[in-house]
Design a protein around this motif. Sequence first.
Motif, PDB file in Angstrom:
ATOM      1  N   GLY A 160      -1.787 -75.767 -75.336  1.00 17.58           N
ATOM      2  CA  GLY A 160      -0.639 -75.114 -74.025  1.00 17.58           C
ATOM      3  C   GLY A 160       0.131 -76.323 -73.402  1.00 17.58           C
ATOM      4  O   GLY A 160       0.971 -75.759 -72.978  1.00 17.58           O
ATOM      5  N   TYR A 161      -0.172 -77.434 -73.648  1.00 25.65           N
ATOM      6  CA  TYR A 161       0.476 -78.548 -72.973  1.00 25.65           C
ATOM      7  C   TYR A 161       1.386 -79.091 -73.829  1.00 25.65           C
ATOM      8  O   TYR A 161       2.520 -79.405 -73.905  1.00 25.65           O
ATOM      9  N   GLY A 162       1.514 -78.822 -75.122  1.00 24.87           N
ATOM     10  CA  GLY A 162       2.381 -79.670 -76.060  1.00 24.87           C
ATOM     11  C   GLY A 162       3.076 -78.307 -75.842  1.00 24.87           C
ATOM     12  O   GLY A 162       4.410 -78.620 -76.727  1.00 24.87           O
ATOM     13  N   LEU A 163       3.060 -76.646 -75.635  1.00 20.32           N
ATOM     14  CA  LEU A 163       4.291 -75.972 -75.578  1.00 20.32           C
ATOM     15  C   LEU A 163       5.452 -76.638 -74.410  1.00 20.32           C
ATOM     16  O   LEU A 163       6.361 -76.498 -74.685  1.00 20.32           O
ATOM     17  N   LEU A 164       4.372 -77.100 -73.152  1.00 22.07           N
ATOM     18  CA  LEU A 164       5.348 -76.867 -72.398  1.00 22.07           C
ATOM     19  C   LEU A 164       5.889 -77.976 -72.502  1.00 22.07           C
ATOM     20  O   LEU A 164       7.372 -78.459 -71.441  1.00 22.07           O
ATOM     21  N   TRP A 165       5.854 -79.344 -73.462  1.00 27.82           N
ATOM     22  CA  TRP A 165       6.576 -80.445 -73.385  1.00 27.82           C
ATOM     23  C   TRP A 165       7.811 -79.938 -74.374  1.00 27.82           C
ATOM     24  O   TRP A 165       8.602 -81.123 -73.963  1.00 27.82           O
TER      25      TRP A 165
ATOM     26  N   ARG B  82      -6.822 -89.524 -78.449  1.00 24.47           N
ATOM     27  CA  ARG B  82      -5.956 -89.777 -80.169  1.00 24.47           C
ATOM     28  C   ARG B  82      -5.361 -88.556 -80.374  1.00 24.47           C
ATOM     29  O   ARG B  82      -4.937 -89.078 -80.969  1.00 24.47           O
ATOM     30  N   VAL B  83      -6.062 -87.323 -80.580  1.00 23.59           N
ATOM     31  CA  VAL B  83      -6.003 -86.146 -81.315  1.00 23.59           C
ATOM     32  C   VAL B  83      -4.814 -85.590 -80.139  1.00 23.59           C
ATOM     33  O   VAL B  83      -3.709 -84.747 -81.011  1.00 23.59           O
ATOM     34  N   ILE B  84      -4.868 -84.957 -79.250  1.00 17.40           N
ATOM     35  CA  ILE B  84      -4.833 -85.055 -78.511  1.00 17.40           C
ATOM     36  C   ILE B  84      -2.977 -84.506 -78.685  1.00 17.40           C
ATOM     37  O   ILE B  84      -1.898 -83.952 -78.672  1.00 17.40           O
ATOM     38  N   SER B  85      -3.083 -86.197 -77.594  1.00 22.63           N
ATOM     39  CA  SER B  85      -1.568 -86.695 -78.060  1.00 22.63           C
ATOM     40  C   SER B  85      -0.581 -86.432 -79.154  1.00 22.63           C
ATOM     41  O   SER B  85       0.357 -86.127 -78.941  1.00 22.63           O
ATOM     42  N   THR B  86      -1.683 -86.327 -80.362  1.00 21.56           N
ATOM     43  CA  THR B  86      -0.582 -86.350 -81.199  1.00 21.56           C
ATOM     44  C   THR B  86       0.000 -84.683 -82.374  1.00 21.56           C
ATOM     45  O   THR B  86       0.366 -84.894 -82.380  1.00 21.56           O
ATOM     46  N   ILE B  87      -1.239 -84.169 -81.451  1.00 20.60           N
ATOM     47  CA  ILE B  87      -0.120 -82.591 -81.741  1.00 20.60           C
ATOM     48  C   ILE B  87       0.452 -82.220 -80.366  1.00 20.60           C
ATOM     49  O   ILE B  87       1.202 -81.490 -81.436  1.00 20.60           O
ATOM     50  N   ALA B  88       0.291 -82.473 -79.896  1.00 21.78           N
ATOM     51  CA  ALA B  88       1.310 -82.358 -78.781  1.00 21.78           C
ATOM     52  C   ALA B  88       2.913 -82.745 -78.893  1.00 21.78           C
ATOM     53  O   ALA B  88       3.763 -81.946 -78.607  1.00 21.78           O
TER      54      ALA B  88
END
Length: 436
Positions: A258-263, A377-383
Amino acid sequence: MSDSITVPLERSTSGAPLAVRSNFGPRGWSMVGFSLIMYYNFAAWTADGLNVIVQSFVDLHGWDFATLLAFSTPAGWLGVIGSLMIAELINRKGAKIVAIVGLVLLGLVLIWFGRVTSPMEYAVGLTLINFLATGVCFNVPGTLLNTWFPRKKGLALGWATMGMSLCTATLVPIMVLLFGVLGIPNAYAACGLILIALGLATIVWVRNSPEEAGCYPDNEPLSREQLAANLAELESHRSPFTIPVLLRDRDMWLISLGYGLLWLVDIGVVSQLVPRLISIGYDQSTAIFMFTTAAFFCAIFSYVWGWLDVRFGTRRVSIAYALFFVFTHACLMVKGGDVFTYFTLLLVGMSIAGIKELATSQVGSVYGRYDFAAANRVISTIACLFRVCCFAVIAASLKWTGGYDAAYGAFIVLDLVAAVLIYFITDTCKGKVDPA
């Protein structure tokens, strides 16, 4: 998980409504200021700096601009790997030691970078800069502020992420001034020395938690016994959110996607705003001035989104943020007069301001201060993987349509998908929290 505690996100653990005042205390404000500087450097060396870095080496050595620019994409991808590796170090060793070592190393790399003698050395240097800036300057401040302000993290992040907006508004003229006064190699050396000094200052400036500094989480008084208990728990806690557990966790994927798409759409707008303005008839100097104007709007609204986050809850505000982006992208597809263009710039400034604050805050809201580093560590990488994909969308639009409208249309679809994904994120904290 059996040892986790579930509490509503939009109220404190005592059941009292969340405060929306930035009463962080002197040491708390100091951590916010340090984080602002870190976010400034993240933006400077991974995004905004590319406006001057490439051209500076073309001017210095006469190298081919297109060749140097092509190195930026693989350097960005390797920076994502750095984000994962350094986030793992933060999870194991704490944010402070990673900040000290990382800033010193980044400073040394910049000193060397200004003196590279071949395009291949340039590529290696740019990769190391992305690796360290993404891993350290992106992950350290988010971890610090979620630990210091578990319930006011939105406000703290709202102030701190102004650093990225201020970078957009000021970096280019600062670097141009340094190049003119010191020369290109010495300008990079000066920046490197400043980063080394910042790293050394971190030894006495930064503490991993408020308890280490004898302060209170959220600057809200606790008993001396509770403060000592919190510190002992922070130092001994081993998060149950291992990488295999996170990869099976529904909320991890909802937040990352979700936040990866917004970024993705955020970077897609800000990275091409000047070319877009030029494409609709403005000259370059006017377009740059308009871009700087949008950046100052962004700095103001970084705080506004943070205030809304704390007042109404991260998930609700993030959905509203995604829908606001839909409106912004729709306006970008309209080629109106000067008044409408400046209105659109206001919307752009308001839109691009919120992503880093809301994304980081959401991780803290779902996983808590004890388990933030493990989850992030995982979430920021995927985003981050999504963030660097924006250029493919823009390139396809330019290639097949000759303009930006197709990209903005695709961004609208992605905004709506992101809103749906965020809607399904849990509204309770599943990580460990401090006892009431």
